[in-house]
Design a protein around this motif. Structure first.
Motif, PDB file in Angstrom:
ATOM      1  N   UNK A 326      34.382  43.530  36.156  1.00 56.82           N
ATOM      2  CA  UNK A 326      35.580  44.360  36.209  1.00 56.82           C
ATOM      3  C   UNK A 326      36.110  44.469  37.633  1.00 56.82           C
ATOM      4  N   UNK A 327      35.205  44.582  38.615  1.00 55.20           N
ATOM      5  CA  UNK A 327      35.632  44.638  40.013  1.00 55.20           C
ATOM      6  C   UNK A 327      36.275  43.323  40.449  1.00 55.20           C
ATOM      7  N   UNK A 328      35.695  42.206  40.008  1.00 52.76           N
ATOM      8  CA  UNK A 328      36.255  40.891  40.352  1.00 52.76           C
ATOM      9  C   UNK A 328      37.653  40.735  39.768  1.00 52.76           C
ATOM     10  N   UNK A 329      37.832  41.189  38.523  1.00 53.48           N
ATOM     11  CA  UNK A 329      39.164  41.103  37.909  1.00 53.48           C
ATOM     12  C   UNK A 329      40.184  41.929  38.689  1.00 53.48           C
ATOM     13  N   UNK A 330      39.751  43.098  39.214  1.00 48.43           N
ATOM     14  CA  UNK A 330      40.663  43.913  40.025  1.00 48.43           C
ATOM     15  C   UNK A 330      41.063  43.174  41.296  1.00 48.43           C
ATOM     16  N   UNK A 331      40.084  42.527  41.947  1.00 47.14           N
ATOM     17  CA  UNK A 331      40.371  41.778  43.172  1.00 47.14           C
ATOM     18  C   UNK A 331      41.302  40.610  42.876  1.00 47.14           C
ATOM     19  N   UNK A 332      41.009  39.876  41.789  1.00 46.58           N
ATOM     20  CA  UNK A 332      41.852  38.737  41.418  1.00 46.58           C
ATOM     21  C   UNK A 332      43.269  39.205  41.100  1.00 46.58           C
ATOM     22  N   UNK A 333      43.389  40.309  40.380  1.00 51.23           N
ATOM     23  CA  UNK A 333      44.705  40.845  40.031  1.00 51.23           C
ATOM     24  C   UNK A 333      45.491  41.229  41.278  1.00 51.23           C
ATOM     25  N   UNK A 334      44.797  41.868  42.238  1.00 51.08           N
ATOM     26  CA  UNK A 334      45.469  42.268  43.479  1.00 51.08           C
ATOM     27  C   UNK A 334      45.944  41.052  44.262  1.00 51.08           C
ATOM     28  N   UNK A 335      45.107  40.017  44.335  1.00 55.66           N
ATOM     29  CA  UNK A 335      45.489  38.804  45.069  1.00 55.66           C
ATOM     30  C   UNK A 335      46.631  38.072  44.376  1.00 55.66           C
ATOM     31  N   UNK A 337      48.955  39.399  42.430  1.00 56.26           N
ATOM     32  CA  UNK A 337      50.181  40.176  42.593  1.00 56.26           C
ATOM     33  C   UNK A 337      50.777  40.001  43.982  1.00 56.26           C
ATOM     34  N   UNK A 338      49.894  39.901  44.991  1.00 55.64           N
ATOM     35  CA  UNK A 338      50.371  39.740  46.363  1.00 55.64           C
ATOM     36  C   UNK A 338      51.038  38.395  46.576  1.00 55.64           C
ATOM     37  N   UNK A 339      50.618  37.392  45.810  1.00 54.73           N
ATOM     38  CA  UNK A 339      51.151  36.042  45.976  1.00 54.73           C
ATOM     39  C   UNK A 339      51.926  35.568  44.742  1.00 54.73           C
ATOM     40  N   UNK A 340      52.389  36.514  43.917  1.00 53.42           N
ATOM     41  CA  UNK A 340      53.007  36.125  42.649  1.00 53.42           C
ATOM     42  C   UNK A 340      54.341  35.431  42.878  1.00 53.42           C
ATOM     43  N   UNK A 346      51.463  35.151  37.105  1.00 58.55           N
ATOM     44  CA  UNK A 346      50.192  35.748  37.543  1.00 58.55           C
ATOM     45  C   UNK A 346      49.432  36.350  36.366  1.00 58.55           C
ATOM     46  N   UNK A 347      50.118  36.794  35.329  1.00 53.47           N
ATOM     47  CA  UNK A 347      49.428  37.286  34.133  1.00 53.47           C
ATOM     48  C   UNK A 347      48.663  36.156  33.447  1.00 53.47           C
ATOM     49  N   UNK A 348      49.303  34.994  33.399  1.00 52.56           N
ATOM     50  CA  UNK A 348      48.667  33.832  32.781  1.00 52.56           C
ATOM     51  C   UNK A 348      47.455  33.386  33.582  1.00 52.56           C
ATOM     52  N   UNK A 349      47.595  33.384  34.894  1.00 53.36           N
ATOM     53  CA  UNK A 349      46.480  32.973  35.745  1.00 53.36           C
ATOM     54  C   UNK A 349      45.331  33.979  35.676  1.00 53.36           C
TER      55      UNK A 349
END
Length: 432
Positions: A326-335, A337-340, A346-349
């Motif tokens: 769950x923490x990794x998914x949060x980090x991936x989501x933040x990254x 969104x920053x580079x979307x 980014x939702x697909x990725x």
């Protein structure tokens, strides 16, 4: 009478229970082993009565044990009744029932077809009301065994090849791939241990039972040693597999948060965590089984406290993996969104990353954490067994494909090696 066949219902029941035992990696097999133990106790008590009771005078049918029930001396031309044997798994349902044999006028027990003893045990066959269900359950267990045998065999082949690829090619040698290789090894050992356990169990329980000596052989400690070794190895490999899931999760999390550390030093700790931690739990479990429940294949779990020695570390590893996931998914989501570049992109990725990490971390195990074997019955149990066997057996194949065969770095290196090989063997290439 020692050569008399056991009733077909008992043989069929034993084989169904055996299939249930080998179909689930952690199944306790309690019913089958308890039945065999009770059968031996019943037989021993019968032989004691045969040896100690005084013989009547005149013509009579000899007292005997026909592998099903214990018979006293019978009067010529009479019907002899005894209670249903107490070793039957369904004895509570038929404890007031009787099993009968006929003593002929010549002082010989009546035979069927001149060889097998005639016996009426209809009152002791309450379980056969569900004969169709028993047969259906047997076929279902056979299908499950075929399913996971194919899955583990396919996974083992893929994992061996993936392990060789990651360890043989020098440019692929890095901490990340070393961790992948160890995970592949744990998957491979788990698959091999399950297959080996099945072979030993099939050798132990899969043969037909005709004589008293056959049951005694099955229950002897000498025969059970190989089976116990297989159980210990399987439990170790399952634990090692779960803790290499945890290593993968910890390593990826450290990479994503940008932690600065010495990979060499941490890799040594990863080895201890992945291969050493299971020893700390398997050894106490093995000691508890040897000292407290040293029965047959160590599949009986009369005291569930001993089984929790194995279950607790698996549950802990699964919970930690879920939290890190769950923490990794949060980090991936933040990254992302920053580079979307686009919302849908980014939702697909993120979805792709999530689906890719689930088999690597063994997140599917969390679904069945609280659905233990003791709490699931009927259709729910079969659904759990099917899902667990399918996912566990094919997971190694999926991980090998995702993190080796479909990996861009691996495919690039393989392509380079293939091009170099063609340059070094122009004659072979030209003839093709």
């Amino acid at each position: 009478m020692r050569d008399a066949l056991l009733p077909r219902c008992l043989v069929r029941c034993a084989h169904l229970l055996w299939m249930s035992l080998i179909a689930v990696e952690n199944c306790d097999g309690k019913i089958l082993e308890k039945t065999l133990e009770e059968w031996v106790r019943y037989k021993d008590e019968c032989f004691k009565r045969i040896e100690t009771e005084p013989y009547p005078s005149g013509l009579f049918c000899n007292r005997t044990f026909d592998m099903y029930a214990c018979w006293p001396d019978g009067s010529p031309g009479s019907l002899v009744n005894v209670s249903c044997p107490f070793y039957l798994p369904w004895f509570e349902k038929v404890k007031h029932g009787l099993v009968s044999r006929k003593c002929g006028p010549d002082g010989q027990w009546l035979l069927l077809n001149g060889s097998e003893p005639w016996r009426d045990h209809s009152q002791c066959r309450d379980e056969m009301e569900a004969a169709g269900e028993v047969e259906g359950a047997h076929q279902l267990m056979v299908s499950f065994k075929v399913l996971y045998t194919v899955g583990y065999s396919l996974s083992l082949l893929a994992l061996v090849l993936a392990f060789l690829i990651l360890t043989v090619f020098r440019k692929l040698r890095c901490t990340r791939n070393y961790i992948h290789a160890n995970l592949f090894a744990s998957f491979g050992l788990r698959a091999a241990s399950v297959i080996m356990k099945d072979v030993l169990l099939e050798k132990l329980w899969g043969k037909e039972i005709f004589e008293v000596s056959d049951w005694e052989t099955l229950l002897s400690n000498e025969v059970a040693i190989g089976c116990r070794v297989a159980q210990v190895l399987m439990q170790y490999c399952i634990l090692a597999n779960h803790y290499w899931f945890l290593v993968e999760a910890v390593y990826l999390y450290k990479l994503l948060i940008g932690a600065v550390f010495s990979e060499k030093n941490y890799y040594t700790l990863y080895l201890y965590l992945g291969w050493g931690t299971p020893v700390a739990f398997v050894v106490p479990w093995m000691a508890a089984k040897y000292l407290k429940e040293n029965k047959e294949c160590w599949a009986v779990n009369e005291n569930m406290a001993y089984w929790w020695i194995i279950r607790i570390p698996i549950l802990l590893a699964s919970v930690f993996n879920l939290l890190i996931f769950m923490q990794i998914l949060k980090v991936i989501l933040a990254k992302l969104r920053a580079n979307q570049k686009g919302y849908a992109d980014y939702k697909l990725r993120l979805a792709k990353a999530t689906l890719t990490l689930i088999p690597l971390f063994g997140i599917h195990d969390v679904v069945f954490i609280f659905a233990t074997d003791e709490q699931t019955t009927g259709i729910l149990r079969y659904i759990k067994v099917f899902a667990t066997l399918f996912l566990n057996s094919f997971q190694g194949f999926l991980v090998a494909v995702l993190y080796c065969f479909a990996n861009k770095e691996v495919k690039s290196e393989m392509k380079k090696k293939w091009q170099l090989w063609k340059l070094d063997h122009p004659a072979v290439c030209c003839t093709q």
